[in-house]
Design an enzyme around this catalytic site. Structure first.
Site, PDB file in Angstrom:
ATOM      1  N   GLY A 140     -11.159  -9.438 -11.677  1.00 36.13           N
ATOM      2  CA  GLY A 140     -10.871  -9.636 -13.094  1.00 36.13           C
ATOM      3  C   GLY A 140      -9.581  -8.950 -13.510  1.00 36.13           C
TER       4      GLY A 140
ATOM      5  N   LEU B 248      -7.197 -10.288 -15.107  1.00 37.37           N
ATOM      6  CA  LEU B 248      -6.286 -11.259 -14.489  1.00 37.37           C
ATOM      7  C   LEU B 248      -4.900 -11.236 -15.118  1.00 37.37           C
ATOM      8  CD1 LEU B 248      -8.713 -14.300 -14.137  1.00 37.37           C
ATOM      9  CD2 LEU B 248      -8.305 -12.413 -12.540  1.00 37.37           C
TER      10      LEU B 248
ATOM     11  N   HIS C 283      -2.607 -13.447 -10.326  1.00 36.33           N
ATOM     12  CA  HIS C 283      -3.873 -14.124  -9.998  1.00 36.33           C
ATOM     13  C   HIS C 283      -3.760 -15.629 -10.261  1.00 36.33           C
ATOM     14  CE1 HIS C 283      -5.520 -10.003 -11.000  1.00 36.33           C
ATOM     15  NE2 HIS C 283      -6.100 -10.227  -9.836  1.00 36.33           N
TER      16      HIS C 283
ATOM     17  N   GLN D 138      -5.076  -6.143   3.408  1.00 32.43           N
ATOM     18  CA  GLN D 138      -6.358  -6.752   3.036  1.00 32.43           C
ATOM     19  C   GLN D 138      -6.434  -8.190   3.570  1.00 32.43           C
ATOM     20  OE1 GLN D 138      -8.564  -6.452  -0.892  1.00 32.43           O
ATOM     21  NE2 GLN D 138      -7.480  -8.354  -1.258  1.00 32.43           N
TER      22      GLN D 138
ATOM     23  N   SER E 207       0.998  -6.853 -10.736  1.00 39.09           N
ATOM     24  CA  SER E 207      -0.227  -6.114 -10.426  1.00 39.09           C
ATOM     25  C   SER E 207      -0.862  -5.697 -11.746  1.00 39.09           C
ATOM     26  CB  SER E 207       0.142  -4.861  -9.616  1.00 39.09           C
ATOM     27  OG  SER E 207      -0.852  -3.879  -9.729  1.00 39.09           O
ATOM     28  N   SER E 208      -2.196  -5.553 -11.735  1.00 40.17           N
ATOM     29  CA  SER E 208      -2.852  -5.119 -12.975  1.00 40.17           C
ATOM     30  C   SER E 208      -2.377  -3.717 -13.357  1.00 40.17           C
ATOM     31  CB  SER E 208      -4.367  -5.175 -12.869  1.00 40.17           C
ATOM     32  OG  SER E 208      -4.777  -5.079 -11.550  1.00 40.17           O
TER      33      SER E 208
HETATM   34  O1  PAF Z   1      -8.037  -8.010  -4.011  1.00 40.31           O
HETATM   35  C1  PAF Z   1      -9.020  -7.849  -4.767  1.00 40.31           C
HETATM   36  O2  PAF Z   1      -8.955  -8.096  -5.959  1.00 40.31           O
HETATM   37  C2  PAF Z   1     -10.324  -7.326  -4.198  1.00 40.31           C
HETATM   38  O3  PAF Z   1     -10.100  -6.412  -3.181  1.00 40.31           O
HETATM   39  C3  PAF Z   1     -11.278  -8.452  -3.725  1.00 40.31           C
HETATM   40  C4  PAF Z   1     -10.680  -9.236  -2.574  1.00 40.31           C
HETATM   41  C5  PAF Z   1     -11.577  -9.371  -4.885  1.00 40.31           C
HETATM   42  C6  PAF Z   1     -12.595  -7.851  -3.236  1.00 40.31           C
HETATM   43  O4  PAF Z   1     -13.240  -7.138  -4.238  1.00 40.31           O
END
Ligand code: PAF
Length: 284
Positions: free
Chosen positions: A31, A33, A37, A153, A185-186
Site C-alpha cells: 500500500g 501507493l 507502484h 528482493q 519510493s514511499s
Molecule cells: O516490495 C514490497 O512492497 C514488499 O516487500 C512485498 C513484495 C509486497 C512483500 O510484502
C-alpha cells in the site's frame, strides 16, 4: 473493480477469472501507493487479462526496531488510484488470517538473499519470501510483477519461484524515477527541501560510478570513490556500494567489468532531525 478481504472471496473471484480462461497478473504491494507502484500496474496489464493487486503491510518483514505501526496505511487513496488504472481486483487480507496463532513455517532463501540488504536487515527476506509464498498460493497468478528498485528482493523471488517449482512468471519492472533521477519510493514523502535535494544526488554519483567502471576503472576504486562522493555530498553513512553479477548477485571476480553487472547502493540521507535510508541500483 472489486475489493476482497477474505481468502474465500479471493478464491471465488480467482476461480471465476480462471473459468473464463483469463490470465492473472499479480502485483503485491504494502500500500501507500505512488507513481512507482502504478508503473508496475501498467506493466502488469501487458502480461494478462486480469490485474490483481494485494495491499498488505507484512509484519514478518519488519525487524523488532522497525515501526510496523508507523507504516503509512492509505487504503482509500490506494483504491482510488488502482481503480483509475483499471485494476480488476484488490486483495486486502486481514493480518490475523495471514498468520494465525499457530503459524510455524519459515521460508528461507539462501544465495542471492545473502549479503547486501541482509547484512543490515537480517530477517527481511525471510519475511518477504514467506508472505510472497502465501500470497502466490492464494492468488495463484500466471505472472507477478516486482520492481527492480528492490533488486535483491526481485532476485530472491526469482530464486524462490525457481527452487520451489512455482508455475509463475516473474517480471522485473524498470525503476521509475522523478525528473531528477531519484528512484520513486514511499519514503520520498518524508523529505524536506534540503533532504530531497541531497537524495537527488545519489543517482548522479552512482551513475558516475557505473560510467567509471564501464571506462575500465577498477571496481574497488570506483565504488570507493562513489562512497567518498556520497559522504562529501552530505550522506551521513553508507551501508553498501557493491557491484554484483546481475542475476546470481555473486561478487565479480577479477576487479574489472567483463560483462553486464549491477551496482547496488544503500545510504542514509539526513533529513531534518532524522535520516532516510535510500536504496537504489544501476545496470552497468
Ligand atoms: O516490495 C514490497 O512492497 C514488499 O516487500 C512485498 C513484495 C509486497 C512483500 O510484502
Amino acid at each position: 473493480m472489486k475489493i476482497v478481504r477474505t481468502e474465500r472471496d479471493l478464491r471465488n473471484q480467482i476461480w471465476s477469472y480462471r473459468g473464463s480462461g483469463d490470465r492473472i497478473v499479480f502485483v503485491p504491494t504494502m500500500g501507500a501507493l505512488h507513481e512507482g507502484h502504478l508503473t508496475l500496474v501498467r506493466l502488469a496489464k501487458q502480461y494478462g487479462d486480469r490485474v490483481v493487486v494485494s495491499i498488505f503491510v507484512n509484519p514478518t518483514q519488519f525487524a523488532p526496531g522497525e515501526d510496523l505501526d508507523a507504516y503509512p496505511r492509505t487504503e482509500k487513496e490506494d483504491a482510488r488510484l488502482l481503480k483509475a488504472e483499471g485494476v480488476d481486483l484488490i486483495y486486502v487480507p486481514d493480518p490475523q488470517t495471514m498468520y494465525d496463532v499457530h503459524h510455524a513455517t519459515e521460508v528461507k532463501v539462501g544465495g542471492v538473499a545473502k549479503g547486501l540488504e541482509t547484512d543490515h536487515r537480517p530477517t527481511f527476506f525471510d519475511g518477504v519470501a514467506l508472505v510472497v509464498t502465501k500470497l502466490f498460493n492464494r492468488v495463484q497468478p500466471d505472472t507477478a510483477i516486482f520492481g527492480e528498485k528492490d533488486y535483491q528482493q526481485l532476485a530472491t523471488i526469482r530464486r524462490l519461484v525457481e527452487d520451489l517449482d512455482m508455475p509463475i512468471k516473474i517480471i522485473g519492472a524498470p525503476i521509475a524515477r522523478d525528473e531528477h533521477g531519484l528512484a520513486l519510493s514511499s519514503r520520498n514523502a518524508y523529505f524536506d527541501a534540503d533532504g530531497l535535494a541531497l537524495a537527488r544526488k545519489l543517482n548522479v554519483i552512482m551513475m558516475k560510478c557505473a560510467e567509471d567502471m564501464r571506462d575500465g576503472r577498477h571496481v574497488d576504486e570506483a565504488t570507493d570513490a562513489a562512497k567518498r562522493s556520497l559522504l562529501v555530498a552530505g550522506f551521513s553513512s553508507i551501508d553498501y556500494v557493491e557491484v554484483r553479477s546481475p542475476n546470481s548477485l555473486t561478487v565479480l571476480e577479477g576487479g574489472y567489468l567483463n560483462g553486464p553487472a549491477r551496482v547496488l547502493v544503500a545510504a542514509h540521507c539526513p533529513n531534518g532531525e532524522s535520516s532516510v535510508r535510500l536504496i537504489d541500483n544501476f545496470a552497468v
